[in-house]
Write an enzyme that holds these catalytic residues in place. Structure first.
Site, PDB file in Angstrom:
ATOM      1  N   GLN A  65       4.097   3.326  18.708  1.00  0.00           N
ATOM      2  CA  GLN A  65       4.699   3.326  17.572  1.00  0.00           C
ATOM      3  C   GLN A  65       5.557   4.785  17.280  1.00  0.00           C
ATOM      4  O   GLN A  65       5.128   5.869  17.521  1.00  0.00           O
ATOM      5  CB  GLN A  65       3.796   3.304  16.194  1.00  0.00           C
ATOM      6  CG  GLN A  65       4.479   3.171  14.866  1.00  0.00           C
ATOM      7  CD  GLN A  65       3.668   3.301  13.632  1.00  0.00           C
ATOM      8  OE1 GLN A  65       3.014   4.252  13.176  1.00  0.00           O
ATOM      9  NE2 GLN A  65       3.426   2.276  12.895  1.00  0.00           N
ATOM     10  N   CYS A  96       4.663   5.136   6.605  1.00  0.00           N
ATOM     11  CA  CYS A  96       3.885   6.175   6.419  1.00  0.00           C
ATOM     12  C   CYS A  96       4.309   6.910   4.997  1.00  0.00           C
ATOM     13  O   CYS A  96       5.316   7.078   4.866  1.00  0.00           O
ATOM     14  CB  CYS A  96       4.166   6.900   7.617  1.00  0.00           C
ATOM     15  SG  CYS A  96       3.078   8.724   7.360  1.00  0.00           S
ATOM     16  N   ASP A 198      -7.045  -3.687   3.326  1.00  0.00           N
ATOM     17  CA  ASP A 198      -8.354  -3.739   2.544  1.00  0.00           C
ATOM     18  C   ASP A 198      -9.140  -5.086   3.198  1.00  0.00           C
ATOM     19  O   ASP A 198      -9.882  -5.774   2.535  1.00  0.00           O
ATOM     20  CB  ASP A 198      -8.229  -4.069   1.378  1.00  0.00           C
ATOM     21  CG  ASP A 198      -7.655  -2.940   0.290  1.00  0.00           C
ATOM     22  OD1 ASP A 198      -7.860  -1.930   1.002  1.00  0.00           O
ATOM     23  OD2 ASP A 198      -7.189  -2.987  -0.520  1.00  0.00           O
TER      24      ASP A 198
HETATM   25  C1  LIG Z   1      -6.075   8.015   8.751  1.00  0.00           C
HETATM   26  C2  LIG Z   1      -4.960   7.217   8.660  1.00  0.00           C
HETATM   27  C3  LIG Z   1      -4.033   7.206   9.749  1.00  0.00           C
HETATM   28  C4  LIG Z   1      -2.970   6.220   9.604  1.00  0.00           C
HETATM   29  N1  LIG Z   1      -2.208   6.428  10.411  1.00  0.00           N
HETATM   30  C5  LIG Z   1      -1.096   5.565  10.597  1.00  0.00           C
HETATM   31  C6  LIG Z   1      -0.095   5.763  11.508  1.00  0.00           C
HETATM   32  O1  LIG Z   1       0.092   6.703  12.442  1.00  0.00           O
HETATM   33  N2  LIG Z   1       0.914   4.527  11.525  1.00  0.00           N
HETATM   34  C7  LIG Z   1       0.915   3.771  10.528  1.00  0.00           C
HETATM   35  O2  LIG Z   1       1.887   2.772  10.474  1.00  0.00           O
HETATM   36  N3  LIG Z   1       0.022   3.713   9.546  1.00  0.00           N
HETATM   37  C8  LIG Z   1      -1.046   4.485   9.598  1.00  0.00           C
HETATM   38  N4  LIG Z   1      -2.036   4.379   8.736  1.00  0.00           N
HETATM   39  C9  LIG Z   1      -1.966   3.100   7.801  1.00  0.00           C
HETATM   40  C10 LIG Z   1      -2.675   2.032   8.455  1.00  0.00           C
HETATM   41  O3  LIG Z   1      -2.150   1.628   9.723  1.00  0.00           O
HETATM   42  C11 LIG Z   1      -3.064   0.768   7.563  1.00  0.00           C
HETATM   43  O4  LIG Z   1      -1.783   0.475   7.186  1.00  0.00           O
HETATM   44  C12 LIG Z   1      -3.562   1.314   6.328  1.00  0.00           C
HETATM   45  O5  LIG Z   1      -4.874   2.032   6.339  1.00  0.00           O
HETATM   46  C13 LIG Z   1      -4.070   0.244   5.103  1.00  0.00           C
HETATM   47  O6  LIG Z   1      -4.767  -1.002   5.959  1.00  0.00           O
HETATM   48  P1  LIG Z   1      -6.519  -0.778   6.124  1.00  0.00           P
HETATM   49  O7  LIG Z   1      -6.834  -0.857   4.551  1.00  0.00           O
HETATM   50  O8  LIG Z   1      -7.126  -2.004   6.811  1.00  0.00           O
HETATM   51  O9  LIG Z   1      -7.119   0.532   6.371  1.00  0.00           O
HETATM   52  C14 LIG Z   1      -2.902   5.175   8.760  1.00  0.00           C
HETATM   53  C15 LIG Z   1      -4.054   5.200   7.747  1.00  0.00           C
HETATM   54  C16 LIG Z   1      -5.134   6.094   7.809  1.00  0.00           C
HETATM   55  C17 LIG Z   1      -6.490   5.885   6.895  1.00  0.00           C
END
Ligand SMILES: Cc1cc2nc3c(=O)[nH]c(=O)nc-3n(C[C@H](O)[C@H](O)[C@H](O)COP(=O)(O)O)c2cc1C
Length: 313
Positions: A65, A96, A198
């Site tokens: 990415q 992001c 989620d």
């Molecule tokens: C600690 C952390 C770091 C993340 N880093 C990235 C990243 O480097 N690139 C990205 O596209 N999304 C990043 N995200 C977002 C996640 O990929 C995802 O979109 C977001 O957590 C929602 O999905 P979830 O509810 O399954 O966690 C990050 C999320 C968290 C919590």
């Protein structure tokens, strides 16, 4: 069968964690985000990029990415990463919310400038033979939810697949992910769309797929301390039962995670980096809060293992 991906998470989805997720049924993963400009200008042996781009040979399909706002830098970085022959696709971060990323007009700030986002996708497509994917949100804020128009724009520019996190930039990680809004994006484009936000277990995965109609799911926080979630979701999709791991297996997996990290970065760094992971592995268990405090003072992995074994099974 929909694909179940590990969503990129900076500071978490390194090669050690990804390998565990692949071992438990994950269909594809993404590196932590990498600055296109930083990667191009860093000395080749700079540790930060060596670690960010490291991958084990036995991982499954892995996207790298990139984030940035200058099409030329993103294209040059994509070309160099393609030549490294390590990655199966190039993912562009347009989601992001972090200030240091959007301040540079990258990440979710690109959702405010669909024309620039399209130029980035087109430039990266010209620079690589690999599939080019985009990770996006619903928009900048509640008043500017432009996900459908934005998705059409980057799809027309050549994006091969989209992952949509069902929140706006201003929401960051608060509130609930809006799966219905992700479904509208899925309806609007002909390329595959992966739903994100989620999904925490089998039932939420089924509900998300039903509500969005998407081609797959990307799981982020639901995998923290829980690489078994991929098996759980796949069992739910197949309609078969799936027992959660016994605590003995949780400890074995946490320690495998820690020892592989130590083999890669040395034990001292591993103990520090693994603190958060160990906390996630025991989260929700009786005595976990007190154990967390003690793990944070442990200096060796043997000490951590002894502490983990003090919790009741
Ligand atoms: C600690 C952390 C770091 C993340 N880093 C990235 C990243 O480097 N690139 C990205 O596209 N999304 C990043 N995200 C977002 C996640 O990929 C995802 O979109 C977001 O957590 C929602 O999905 P979830 O509810 O399954 O966690 C990050 C999320 C968290 C919590």
């Amino acid at each position: 069968m929909p694909s179940i991906y590990l969503a990129p998470m900076a500071g978490i989805t390194d090669q050690v964690f990804r390998r565990l997720c692949f071992a438990h049924g994950c269909d594809g993963a993404t590196t932590e985000m990498v600055s296109a400009q930083g990667f191009l200008t860093a000395p080749k042996d700079r540790n930060a990029y060596r670690f960010l781009l490291a991958r084990y040979d036995d991982e499954g399909p892995l996207a790298v990415q990139l984030f940035g706002s200058e099409p030329r830098f993103l294209a040059d970085a994509a070309a160099r990463l393609t030549d490294m022959d390590l990655f199966s696709s190039i993912d562009i971060n347009m989601g992001c919310p972090a200030q240091k990323v959007v301040g540079g007009a990258s990440g979710s700030a690109l959702m405010k400038d669909p024309a620039l986002a399209a130029r980035i996708v087109a430039a990266v497509k010209r620079a690589t033979s690999l599939p080019v994917t985009v990770k996006m949100r619903l928009g900048w804020d509640a008043e500017h939810q432009n996900a459908v128009a934005f998705a059409r724009c980057v799809a027309d520019a050549g994006a091969d697949r989209l992952t949509v996190h069902g929140r706006t930039r201003m929401q960051q990680y608060s509130g609930r992910a809006d799966w219905a809004a992700i479904g509208q994006v899925k309806q609007a484009v002909s390329i595959p769309v992966i739903a994100n936000g989620d999904v925490a277990d089998g039932p939420s995965a089924l509900a998300c797929l039903r509500e969005t109609g998407c081609d797959g799911i990307a799981i982020g926080r639901g995998a923290l301390g829980n690489p078994w979630i991929f098996e759980e979701v796949k069992a739910a999709l197949a309609g078969v039962p799936c027992a959660p791991p016994e605590y003995r297996e949780v400890i074995d997996t946490a320690m495998r995670h820690g020892r592989e990290m130590a083999a890669w970065k040395g034990e001292k760094s591993a103990v520090l980096e693994m603190r958060k992971h160990f906390s996630w592995y025991v989260a929700g268990r009786r005595g976990a809060a007190a154990l967390r405090t003690r793990i944070h003072t442990a200096l060796t992995l043997d000490e951590v293992e002894a502490l983990l074994r003090t919790l009741p099974a």
